[in-house]
Design a protein around this motif. Structure first.
Motif, mmCIF file in Angstrom:
data_model
loop_
_atom_site.group_PDB
_atom_site.id
_atom_site.type_symbol
_atom_site.label_atom_id
_atom_site.label_comp_id
_atom_site.label_asym_id
_atom_site.label_seq_id
_atom_site.Cartn_x
_atom_site.Cartn_y
_atom_site.Cartn_z
ATOM 1 N N GLU A 47 0.871 -1.217 -0.105
ATOM 2 C CA GLU A 47 0.045 -0.031 -0.153
ATOM 3 C C GLU A 47 0.715 1.362 -0.062
ATOM 4 O O GLU A 47 2.161 1.260 0.497
ATOM 5 C CB GLU A 47 -0.926 0.097 1.414
ATOM 6 C CG GLU A 47 -1.985 -1.222 1.410
ATOM 7 C CD GLU A 47 -2.860 -0.865 2.539
ATOM 8 O OE1 GLU A 47 -3.516 -0.053 2.392
ATOM 9 O OE2 GLU A 47 -2.812 -1.577 3.375
ATOM 10 N N PRO A 49 1.723 5.290 1.460
ATOM 11 C CA PRO A 49 1.738 5.574 2.681
ATOM 12 C C PRO A 49 0.143 6.119 3.294
ATOM 13 O O PRO A 49 -0.288 5.996 4.153
ATOM 14 C CB PRO A 49 2.597 6.803 2.739
ATOM 15 C CG PRO A 49 3.536 6.287 1.865
ATOM 16 C CD PRO A 49 2.596 5.736 0.531
ATOM 17 N N GLY A 51 -2.489 4.660 2.239
ATOM 18 C CA GLY A 51 -3.353 3.508 2.039
ATOM 19 C C GLY A 51 -4.227 3.407 1.032
ATOM 20 O O GLY A 51 -4.539 4.207 0.189
ATOM 21 N N ASP A 52 -4.677 1.918 0.814
ATOM 22 C CA ASP A 52 -5.841 1.813 -0.119
ATOM 23 C C ASP A 52 -7.059 2.460 0.216
ATOM 24 O O ASP A 52 -7.559 2.182 1.219
ATOM 25 C CB ASP A 52 -5.831 0.212 -0.170
ATOM 26 C CG ASP A 52 -6.777 -0.276 -1.374
ATOM 27 O OD1 ASP A 52 -7.713 0.591 -1.590
ATOM 28 O OD2 ASP A 52 -6.624 -1.304 -1.580
ATOM 29 N N ASP A 77 0.517 -7.259 4.561
ATOM 30 C CA ASP A 77 0.466 -6.009 4.253
ATOM 31 C C ASP A 77 1.760 -5.271 4.633
ATOM 32 O O ASP A 77 2.127 -5.530 5.527
ATOM 33 C CB ASP A 77 -0.581 -5.551 4.976
ATOM 34 C CG ASP A 77 -1.015 -4.065 4.425
ATOM 35 O OD1 ASP A 77 -0.587 -3.472 4.651
ATOM 36 O OD2 ASP A 77 -2.244 -4.154 3.583
ATOM 37 N N ILE A 79 3.820 -1.426 3.734
ATOM 38 C CA ILE A 79 3.722 0.013 3.122
ATOM 39 C C ILE A 79 5.115 0.544 2.437
ATOM 40 O O ILE A 79 5.919 0.399 3.205
ATOM 41 C CB ILE A 79 3.047 0.983 4.145
ATOM 42 C CG1 ILE A 79 1.596 0.726 4.694
ATOM 43 C CG2 ILE A 79 3.194 2.440 3.797
ATOM 44 C CD1 ILE A 79 1.155 1.563 5.903
ATOM 45 N N ASP A 81 6.321 3.683 -0.051
ATOM 46 C CA ASP A 81 6.408 5.056 -0.799
ATOM 47 C C ASP A 81 7.147 4.769 -2.338
ATOM 48 O O ASP A 81 8.376 5.123 -2.248
ATOM 49 C CB ASP A 81 6.814 6.106 0.045
ATOM 50 C CG ASP A 81 6.476 7.557 -0.765
ATOM 51 O OD1 ASP A 81 6.081 7.429 -1.895
ATOM 52 O OD2 ASP A 81 6.965 8.678 -0.294
ATOM 53 N N PRO A 376 -3.235 -3.120 8.060
ATOM 54 C CA PRO A 376 -2.191 -2.297 7.408
ATOM 55 C C PRO A 376 -1.017 -2.164 7.658
ATOM 56 O O PRO A 376 -0.667 -1.562 8.800
ATOM 57 C CB PRO A 376 -3.228 -1.183 7.270
ATOM 58 C CG PRO A 376 -4.473 -1.472 7.431
ATOM 59 C CD PRO A 376 -4.342 -2.514 8.568
ATOM 60 N N GLY A 377 0.035 -2.343 6.856
ATOM 61 C CA GLY A 377 1.494 -2.216 7.053
ATOM 62 C C GLY A 377 2.049 -3.342 8.024
ATOM 63 O O GLY A 377 3.349 -3.045 8.636
ATOM 64 N N THR A 380 5.442 -4.747 7.033
ATOM 65 C CA THR A 380 6.412 -4.080 6.321
ATOM 66 C C THR A 380 7.802 -4.120 7.016
ATOM 67 O O THR A 380 8.745 -4.376 6.165
ATOM 68 C CB THR A 380 6.021 -2.454 6.666
ATOM 69 O OG1 THR A 380 4.821 -2.120 6.037
ATOM 70 C CG2 THR A 380 7.014 -1.431 5.912
#
Length: 399
Positions: A47, A49, A51-52, A77, A79, A81, A376-377, A380
C-alpha cells in the motif's frame, strides 16, 4: 512427522510456494490478489503511505471498510512510498523475488513510478506481470480513469438491464464488472504461470475491465451479431426462452425456466393446466416467444394464486427447474451454502467477525482456505529486513 508434513503441504493450496506482489488498489486488482492467495500463493499487498482507498469506503466495521477486509483476505501487508528513491529500490528488490506482480494503475502512472513491465523484467525475467486497466493499454481511452459503474455504462451492460421499457440505465450492484475482471485476470495469470513452466520466462498479461465486461456479455453479443436482436431491458425475462423468468406467487417470487419441450409439458402439468400444452400458440419455444404476452396472461394469475413453496414442490415433482428469489440474508443461511462453506465467517483481531466469500474451488489434494486480512502495514518491517538480508546475487535475472 512425515504425515504431518504431507497434511500441511496439502492444506496450503495448489499455488503454495509462489509469491505475489500486489500493488493494486480498490477492487479489480485486490480481488485478483485475494484469489491467488486463496489458491495458496504468498501474497504481499503493498500500500502507499496514504493507504488503499477502500479502507474508508462505506460501510465500515470498527473503522475499517468491509470491502477492504473482503478484498484483501489471504495477504500480508506492507507500506512503501513508490515516489521516493528508497521506496522504488525496495519495490524492485521485492519484485525480483516474486513470481507474479499485480497492478491496476492508470496507464502511464506505473511507468512514472518505475514499476512498468520492462523495468521489472530486467530484474526478474521469470516474472508474470499482470496489468489491469479500464479500457485497455492502447486507443483513445487508454489513459482514462474508470470505475465499475462507468464500465457498466460504457460496455452496454447497464443499458441491457432493468425493467422492460425502462429508459434509464439500470446498474447492478457496484463491483459486478470489477469482480468479473478479477476472475479474468486470475485465469490469465494461471495460464502465464503454466506457460512459464515450458519456456522458463515470464511475460506481461494485459487485462481490461472493458474486455471482461464483453466476455460476460458473450450471449448478448451473439444475439446481436448472430440474430440482429438488439439487447434491451427485459427485467428477468430471457429473450429466447419462454417461460424463463421470475413469477410473482401468493407470497414471494419464484424463478421458473423450461429449456426443452419435456420441461414445458411438466410446467403445464404442474399448473394443473394440461390444455396449455395442446394450445397451438404455444406448441414450441419459437411460438411461445412470439406469443409471450398471451401466455403470461394465462400463467400469471395461476401462479399468483398459491404460495411459492407450493410451486417449488409442484415444479420439482415434474422435473421443472424452479428456485426461490432469495434475499442474501436468507441465502447465506441455506443448508446448501453452509455445508459447502460458500460463505466464511472469519475472526479478525481488530474488526470483529466478518462474513466473506468462501473459496470457489475444491481441490482434493491441495484444499484452499480463507485467512483474515493483515493489518495495514503489519509486515513492512519484517519484509524490509528480509530484503536487506538478501544477497544481491539472488535477484532473479541478475548477473
Amino acid at each position: 512427522m512425515a504425515e504431518a508434513a504431507i497434511t500441511a503441504q496439502q492444506s496450503a493450496g495448489p499455488l503454495a510456494g509462489l509469491r505475489v506482489m500486489d500493488v493494486s488498489i480498490m477492487a479489480a486488482g485486490p480481488w485478483t490478489g485475494a484469489l491467488l492467495g486463496m489458491l495458496g500463493a504468498e501474497v504481499i499487498k503493498v500500500e502507499p503511505p496514504a493507504g488503499d482507498g477502500t479502507r474508508w469506503v462505506m460501510p465500515t466495521q470498527r473503522g475499517m471498510g468491509t470491502n477492504f477486509i473482503s478484498m484483501n483476505v489471504n495477504k500480508q501487508d506492507m507500506i512503501i512510498d513508490f515516489k521516493s528513491a528508497e521506496g522504488r529500490a525496495a519495490a524492485l528488490e521485492l519484485a525480483a523475488g516474486c513470481d507474479v506482480f499485480v497492478q491496476n494503475f492508470r496507464v502511464g502512472v506505473i511507468e512514472r513510478l518505475g514499476l512498468d513491465y520492462e523495468s521489472l523484467k530486467r530484474v526478474n525475467p521469470r516474472l508474470v506481470y499482470c496489468a489491469i486497466s479500464g479500457f485497455g493499454e492502447t486507443g483513445p481511452l487508454a489513459k482514462a480513469g474508470c470505475a465499475d459503474p462507468i464500465m457498466q455504462a460504457f460496455s452496454g451492460f447497464a443499458r441491457s438491464n432493468g425493467a422492460p421499457g425502462d429508459t434509464l440505465e439500470a446498474f447492478r450492484f457496484t463491483g459486478f464488472i470489477d469482480l468479473t475482471t478479477s476472475s479474468v485476470a486470475t485465469e490469465a495469470v494461471l495460464a502465464a504461470l503454466l506457460e512459464r513452466e515450458t519456456t522458463g520466462e515470464g511475460q506481461k498479461v494485459e487485462v481490461s475491465m472493458l474486455e471482461a465486461a464483453l466476455e460476460i456479455q458473450a450471449t448478448r453479443i451473439a444475439e446481436l451479431l448472430g440474430a440482429g436482436l438488439v439487447p434491451h431491458p427485459r427485467g428477468s425475462e430471457s429473450p429466447g426462452i419462454v417461460p424463463d423468468r421470475a413469477f410473482r406467487t401468493l407470497d414471494r417470487e419464484v424463478f421458473i425456466t423450461t429449456h426443452d419441450e419435456s420441461q414445458w409439458a411438466g410446467f403445464c402439468a404442474a399448473l394443473e393446466c394440461p390444455e396449455l400444452a395442446q394450445d397451438a400458440r404455444f406448441a414450441n419455444n419459437r411460438l411461445r416467444v412470439e406469443h409471450r404476452a398471451a401466455l403470461d396472461a394465462v400463467v400469471d394469475p395461476l401462479l399468483a394464486a398459491r404460495p411459492a413453496i407450493w410451486w417449488l414442490r409442484a415444479m420439482q415433482r415434474q422435473s421443472v427447474p424452479c428456485g426461490l428469489a432469495h434475499h442474501f440474508e436468507s441465502f447465506r443461511h441455506h443448508q446448501q451454502v453452509v455445508e459447502n462453506r460458500m460463505i466464511e465467517r472469519i475472526k479478525t483481531r481488530d474488526w470483529g467477525e466478518v462474513s466473506v466469500a468462501g473459496v470457489p474451488w475444491h481441490f482434493s489434494q491441495t484444499p484452499c482456505a480463507v485467512r483474515e486480512p493483515a493489518r495495514p502495514g503489519e509486515h513492512t518491517d519484517e519484509i524490509m529486513r528480509e530484503l536487506a538480508a538478501r544477497p544481491r546475487n539472488t535477484i532473479k535475472g541478475a548477473a
